[in-house]
Design an enzyme around this catalytic site. Structure first.
Site, PDB file in Angstrom:
ATOM      1  N   SER A 165       7.293  -5.511   1.937  1.00 19.58           N
ATOM      2  CA  SER A 165       8.142  -4.384   1.580  1.00 19.58           C
ATOM      3  C   SER A 165       9.573  -4.794   1.862  1.00 19.58           C
ATOM      4  O   SER A 165       9.819  -5.728   2.648  1.00 19.58           O
ATOM      5  CB  SER A 165       7.778  -3.151   2.426  1.00 19.58           C
ATOM      6  OG  SER A 165       8.762  -2.144   2.328  1.00 19.58           O
ATOM      7  N   TYR A 205       5.358   0.986  10.458  1.00 19.02           N
ATOM      8  CA  TYR A 205       5.398   0.369   9.127  1.00 19.02           C
ATOM      9  C   TYR A 205       6.349  -0.816   9.111  1.00 19.02           C
ATOM     10  O   TYR A 205       6.009  -1.903   8.632  1.00 19.02           O
ATOM     11  CB  TYR A 205       5.831   1.412   8.101  1.00 19.02           C
ATOM     12  CG  TYR A 205       5.740   0.965   6.667  1.00 19.02           C
ATOM     13  CD1 TYR A 205       4.523   0.967   5.994  1.00 19.02           C
ATOM     14  CD2 TYR A 205       6.869   0.543   5.976  1.00 19.02           C
ATOM     15  CE1 TYR A 205       4.436   0.566   4.664  1.00 19.02           C
ATOM     16  CE2 TYR A 205       6.794   0.134   4.650  1.00 19.02           C
ATOM     17  CZ  TYR A 205       5.577   0.159   3.998  1.00 19.02           C
ATOM     18  OH  TYR A 205       5.502  -0.243   2.683  1.00 19.02           O
TER      19      TYR A 205
END
Length: 268
Positions: free
Chosen positions: A144, A157
């Site tokens: 990401s 995350y």
């Protein structure tokens, strides 16, 4: 990239019954790959995903439903998948939960780290030695933009995605000399998407449109202006095309990279 350039190869894509993962599976199918799909899905969802990948051109499609939160389930998944040669591993499965660090439930931390990071560790450690024996292997980890920069309210995350980028670089170094130009070598890379058109972001777009009293396109541009200079989202198929190129034999010397597909987000 030529059609069916990965003919005869076999790929596992985790988290591939919808979204980016399904787009990757379909793109690999178009290139001639047999595909092992994976995801927590209803039988109907799994069947629909399998049918779509077969329709893309994949000569064979399997479906696995192991829960990646459990290390033993990841082990069972890989034992089943590695019963036949595996050429391509795409670690795409991931979950998200937003909350301030002080308010983040410990159970959410455990689940996000398990699925987004630890499962990729296990799939890689089990798949890479066999890829090395073959002289060709591709691991593509869908990280990401949050594997390169942080944002508030995403501690587990961000921790997982930074860890995934770092772990991928270690594996890339360990396998860099494996194989040859002729065989294709073994490479490990990350793709780091920014805002991408998936079901996950739709509620945010809807909320922004309602708050501003504007249409979807204007809502997207307003949402993205905070981070993504292009003011355009990526489509799942665009991420999938990057994956396919990384799997080409010509990409034998592209390893250890964390490739941002983020409209300039991390260039700032």
């Amino acid at each position: 990239m030529s059609e069916a350039s990965l003919q005869g190869r076999r790929a596992l894509v985790t988290g591939s019954v919808q979204g980016i993962g399904l787009a990757i599976a379909q793109a690999l199918g178009r290139q001639g790959c047999s595909v092992a799909l994976h995801g927590l899905a209803t039988p109907a969802q799994a069947q629909q995903a399998r049918a779509s990948v077969l329709a893309s051109g994949a000569p064979a499609v399997e479906v696995f439903t192991h829960d990646l939160r459990e290390a033993s389930a990841v082990q069972q998944l890989m034992e089943a998948v590695l019963a036949a040669p595996l050429d391509i591993l795409v670690n795409n499965a991931g979950i998200q939960h937003t909350a301030a660090l002080a308010d983040m439930p410990r159970a959410r931390w455990d689940d996000i780290i398990a699925i987004n990071l630890s499962a990729a560790f296990d799939t890689m450690r089990l798949a890479l030695p066999k890829m090395a024996q073959q002289g060709y292997g591709r691991v593509v980890n869908i990280a990401s933009v949050h594997g390169l920069v942080a944002s508030v309210n995403k501690a587990p995350y961000v921790a997982a995605k930074f860890g995934l980028v770092g772990m991928s670089r270690v594996a890339a170094l360990e396998y860099a000399s494996t194989g040859s130009r002729a065989s294709g070598g073994v490479t490990v890379n990350c793709i780091c998407p920014g805002w991408t058109e998936t079901a996950i972001i739709q509620p945010q777009i809807d909320a922004r449109a309602a708050a501003l009293g504007v249409g979807r396109e204007d809502a997207v541009r307003d949402l993205l202006k905070e981070k993504q200079p292009s003011l355009r989202t990526s489509l799942p198929d665009e991420i999938a095309r990057v994956v396919c190129w990384l799997c080409e034999p010509a990409a034998h010397n592209l390893t250890g990279a964390a490739i941002p597909v983020d409209g300039g987000w991390t260039a700032q």
